[in-house]
Scaffold this active site. Structure first.
Site, short mmCIF file in Angstrom:
data_model
loop_
_atom_site.label_atom_id
_atom_site.label_comp_id
_atom_site.label_asym_id
_atom_site.label_seq_id
_atom_site.Cartn_x
_atom_site.Cartn_y
_atom_site.Cartn_z
N CYS A 46 44.43 51.74 3.10
CA CYS A 46 44.74 53.00 3.80
C CYS A 46 44.03 54.17 3.12
O CYS A 46 43.46 55.04 3.78
CB CYS A 46 46.24 53.25 3.84
SG CYS A 46 47.14 52.04 4.83
N THR A 47 44.05 54.18 1.80
CA THR A 47 43.37 55.24 1.05
C THR A 47 41.87 55.18 1.33
O THR A 47 41.25 56.22 1.61
CB THR A 47 43.66 55.10 -0.46
OG1 THR A 47 45.08 55.20 -0.66
CG2 THR A 47 42.95 56.18 -1.26
#
Length: 156
Positions: A46-47
């Protein structure tokens, strides 16, 4: 699997990282929208995904696209995540999972957690119609940013 492609995008109103309401209707008629659903803040993929978008924001601006990213995290968690990664677009909290459900991206088993958004990407045109839809079953994968950008080029 249900699809939204070529249909009117479900309208939503969610809180951003400072607790303000963000309504999809505010963008309809003005800008194209890249709507990203991501499983959880502060996780590796996600990052990477959101930082990839962050680093290419000028490209999306040039394609007249607004980025809206949604997860089921609280807006408090998203605020910390946004600050820690210098995210330069809206992160929205779907804490009650209503929008993820409307977009058919609610995952009922994400490493034993129920009700986490599947990593997904939608392109919504200025008329509010979904022109691109990518729902990933494998959370370790990222959306095809090339495909998203090609759709945006075709809309302009």
């Amino acid at each position: 699997m249900q699809t939204l492609k070529d249909k009117k995008a479900p309208i939503f109103n969610l809180k951003n990282t400072v607790g303000e309401n963000v309504d999809l209707n505010d963008y309809v008629g003005k800008r194209n929208i890249v709507l990203l659903f991501f499983p959880q803040a502060f996780t590796g993929v996600c990052t990477k995904e959101l930082c990839t978008v962050r680093d290419n924001l000028k490209l999306y601006d040039s394609l007249d696209a607004e980025i809206l990213a949604i997860s089921v995290d609280s807006h408090f968690t998203l605020k910390e995540f946004k600050q820690s990664q210098n995210i330069n677009f809206q992160l929205l909290s779907d804490f009650n999972k209503e929008v993820s459900d409307k977009y058919f991206v609610l995952n009922n088993d994400f490493f034993g957690m129920k009700g986490v958004s599947k990593r997904s990407a939608f392109v919504i045109d200025k008329q509010g119609i979904v022109r691109y839809e990518e729902v990933l079953e494998d959370a370790s994968m990222m959306p095809s940013f090339d495909n998203i950008q090609q759709v945006l080029v075709g809309l302009n």
